[in-house]
Design an enzyme around this catalytic site. Structure first.
Site, PDB file in Angstrom:
ATOM      1  N   SER A 502      75.084  40.769  37.077  1.00  0.00           N
ATOM      2  CA  SER A 502      76.452  40.933  36.777  1.00  0.00           C
ATOM      3  C   SER A 502      76.750  41.229  35.368  1.00  0.00           C
ATOM      4  CB  SER A 502      77.248  40.293  37.547  1.00  0.00           C
ATOM      5  OG  SER A 502      78.509  40.884  37.565  1.00  0.00           O
ATOM      6  N   HIS A 616      76.759  43.957  45.858  1.00  0.00           N
ATOM      7  CA  HIS A 616      76.740  42.891  44.594  1.00  0.00           C
ATOM      8  C   HIS A 616      76.365  41.275  44.890  1.00  0.00           C
ATOM      9  CE1 HIS A 616      77.724  42.877  40.292  1.00  0.00           C
ATOM     10  NE2 HIS A 616      78.597  41.841  40.485  1.00  0.00           N
TER      11      HIS A 616
END
Length: 646
Positions: A502, A616
């Site tokens: 991320s 994610h």
């Protein structure tokens, strides 16, 4: 610890204290490689021993009735090719659970009314009365609102999250709120007549929340606050005030959540001065957490209980609305993860972990905590995982930077090592259990991880790097890398890798476009180019503007490009492994494809691993087989480029 050892972990989460504190419910989850799922069930600690009270495999979110006689929980049943079916279940200890209702719209955050006659919960359901059609079966997806999708939930554009009520006797749930924008949290008033709740205020400026109050019987619904960010709420015992963990974007999305009080009689909002320049949330990273419905702020006996993030730890504090504050649990080298406070006593049930031990259930009575469960003891005895060494580096301007070094046990001579960078950026590394770190260390590769500026767990000024991504944070990471090799002589400076996910993936991309000191790199679920991320991420249009301190890209193209690693891609010489989930809506897969294509065109060694059906949160809650494959790919890449560690 091998990649397959993921299946040997037991995840303990979501404690729920009985009203008198004599018992506690909690969730036990185990990765099942054969079924490729997590099996979760509800367990009970009865004051003497602990044992399962439901069979699972998809049970979560336990909640006691106010009289302590009945348990509510959420059961999710998944079948291949079918929408998941969700039930809110009721049971008395010793009896079989029965569903109050079952539907395909999900449920979360269940909460009993103070009288115990009904249960409120959150669910995503279309506002219209017509039959809802699954997205995969539609000829066209006609979208008129932002965002079309949300990470971990898929397409959501026509099914906003609202509050629903169901009778404790069962029946069809009743929608209490009917908003087109999502409700994120709620709390019953002590008399049960009203519910205070937090809702997204605006579609485009999606970072803004509003606080609202609805009368459960009449439906009268009024706004109390707007243009705030609220992480949690709880009522005072007299029903005159609402305590809030909130901020007003004083430092944009880098702001700390602070304790506030909203007076319902006067309409006055007051910040409660606690003398803590810390975020009142647990932001420590871990890859070993089970499903949780723990509220971030809880009221009991005139006190408000909440987490405090500090230097890689998460502590439990309590305060009154008058400003009296005191620590409840403040371990030097651990994370107080989930917690639940009994309503009629000072008993607290909580889960606690450190960097070498996954979470177990504890209880605090008086001033001493006691560990209650030992699910992971056998695995830990077998694995003999090392503890990390904490150290500090000093930036050029004198700022102290915390970091940790996880060294292979019984390593001889120099060892390869990796600098691992956390996401956020407003999260932290520290005493959370990280599966990937132990897999690397067990293979002879040391891991160095720390908290550069931008991280949580320190002052608000330390956390605020808006408009400075790739500057002071990059310098801090290089300082940590330099100091790690100076303090830990086992680390071979010539066999160093860098990785992150991320924001940590963004920083990995930034690192390899600005230095060639690392022999190999791995970037996970990352962003490489902000101009396109702005309009394709589920939060991009407001998050990117806030963090880059920019206007939309058509007005600030130069800022977006200057902050993007892609702009400097011709400088890359470091071999790179790109790991990305195909259903990552936070950092879209287009970011990975841009990076892969550019490096192939430039002739740089690069490998792209894409993970179907994952999002994610792949490394934290992805399907077990996928997580094992991810760990194997990481390990093979780093061993192949950094060499064997032993």
């Amino acid at each position: 610890m091998s990649p397959e050892d993921l299946s040997k972990l037991t995840l303990v989460s979501s404690p729920a204290a009985s009203p008198d504190g004599s018992r506690a419910l909690f969730v036990v989850s185990r990765p099942d490689l054969q079924q490729n799922r997590y099996d979760s069930s509800i367990w009970l600690y009865d004051g003497r021993s602990y044992y399962p009270v439901t069979s699972g495999p998809g049970d979560s979110c336990p909640a006691w009735s106010p009289d302590g006689q009945t348990i509510a929980f959420i059961r999710t049943v998944r079948q291949e090719g079918q929408p998941a079916q969700t039930s809110v279940m009721l049971m008395r200890p010793g009896y079989e659970p029965v569903p109050l209702f079952t539907w395909s719209f999900g449920a979360s955050a269940i909460s009993w009314s103070p009288a115990g006659s009904s249960i409120a919960f959150l669910a995503r359901r279309p506002l219209g009365q017509g039959e809802w059609k699954d997205y995969s079966k539609r000829e066209a997806l006609v979208i008129e609102r932002l965002p079309p999708f949300f990470n971990g939930e898929g397409y959501i554009f026509d099914r906003p999250r609202n509050i629903y009520l169901v009778s404790a006797n069962g029946g069809e749930p009743r929608r209490l709120t009917s908003h087109a924008l999502d409700v994120s949290d709620f709390a019953w008033s002590p008399d049960g007549r009203s519910i205070a709740y937090v809702k997204q205020l605006e579609e485009v400026h999606a970072q803004y929340d509003e606080l609202r109050l609805i009368n459960v019987e009449t439906g009268e619904d009024v706004q109390l606050l707007s243009k705030v960010s609220i992480a949690g709420l709880a009522w005072s015992s007299d029903g005159n005030s609402i305590a809030l963990l909130m901020h007003r974007f004083e430092r944009g999305l880098s702001s700390h959540y602070k304790l506030h009080s909203y007076n319902l009689k006067t309409g006055e909002l007051t910040k409660v001065e606690l003398g803590l320049d810390r975020n009142l949330l647990n932001s420590v990273n871990s890859e070993a957490r089970g499903p949780s419905c723990t509220k971030p702020i809880q009221a009991s006996g005139g006190w408000l209980y909440f987490s405090v993030s500090d230097a890689g730890r998460a502590w439990l504090y309590r305060a009154t609305l008058s400003g009296r504050v005191e620590p409840v649990l403040r371990p030097e080298d651990a994370v107080i993860d989930d917690f639940s406070v009994a309503q009629s006593s000072d008993v607290v049930y909580y889960t606690q972990m450190n960097e070498s031990e996954p979470a177990e259930l504890y209880v605090l009575r008086g001033t001493s905590g006691k560990r209650l469960t030992s699910f992971n003891d056998d695995f830990l005895r077998q694995a003999s995982l090392p503890r990390a060494f904490k150290a500090r580096a000093r930036a050029r301007d004198g700022t102290e930077l915390d970091f940790w070094a996880l060294l292979p046990r019984d390593a001889k001579g120099k060892v390869p090592w990796m600098l691992y960078i956390h996401g956020g950026p407003k999260t932290s590394y520290g005493y959370g259990f990280m599966v990937a770190f132990h897999v690397l260390a067990s293979a002879g590769i040391a891991v160095v991880y720390g908290n550069p500026r931008g991280s949580d767990g320190y002052s608000e000024d330390f956390a605020d790097i808006r408009g400075r991504w790739g500057t002071v944070d990059y310098e801090d990471l290089m300082t940590i890398a330099d100091e790690a090799t100076r303090q830990f002589q086992q680390l071979d400076p010539g066999r160093a890798g860098v990785a992150g996910g991320s924001y940590g993936g963004f920083m990995t991309n930034w690192v390899i476009t600005h230095t060639s000191r690392f022999r190999a790199a791995m970037t996970e679920r990352s962003c490489v180019e902000f101009y396109s991320d702005w309009g394709t991420s589920d939060i991009g249009w407001f998050f990117d503007e806030d963090q880059l301190m920019a206007q939309p890209p058509w007005k600030s193209a130069e800022q977006y490009l200057k902050a993007s690693p892609m702009t400097y891609i011709e400088s890359v010489t470091t071999p790179l492994l790109i790991m990305h989930a195909l259903e990552d809506y936070r950092c879209p897969v287009s970011q990975a494809l841009q990076l892969f294509t550019a490096l192939k065109v430039l002739g740089v060694e690069v490998k792209l691993a894409l993970f179907p059906g994952e999002d994610h949160d792949l490394t934290r809650s992805g399907r077990p087989k996928t997580r094992v494959e991810y760990l194997k790919l990481m390990l093979d890449w780093m061993k192949g480029h950094l060499g064997e560690g032993r």
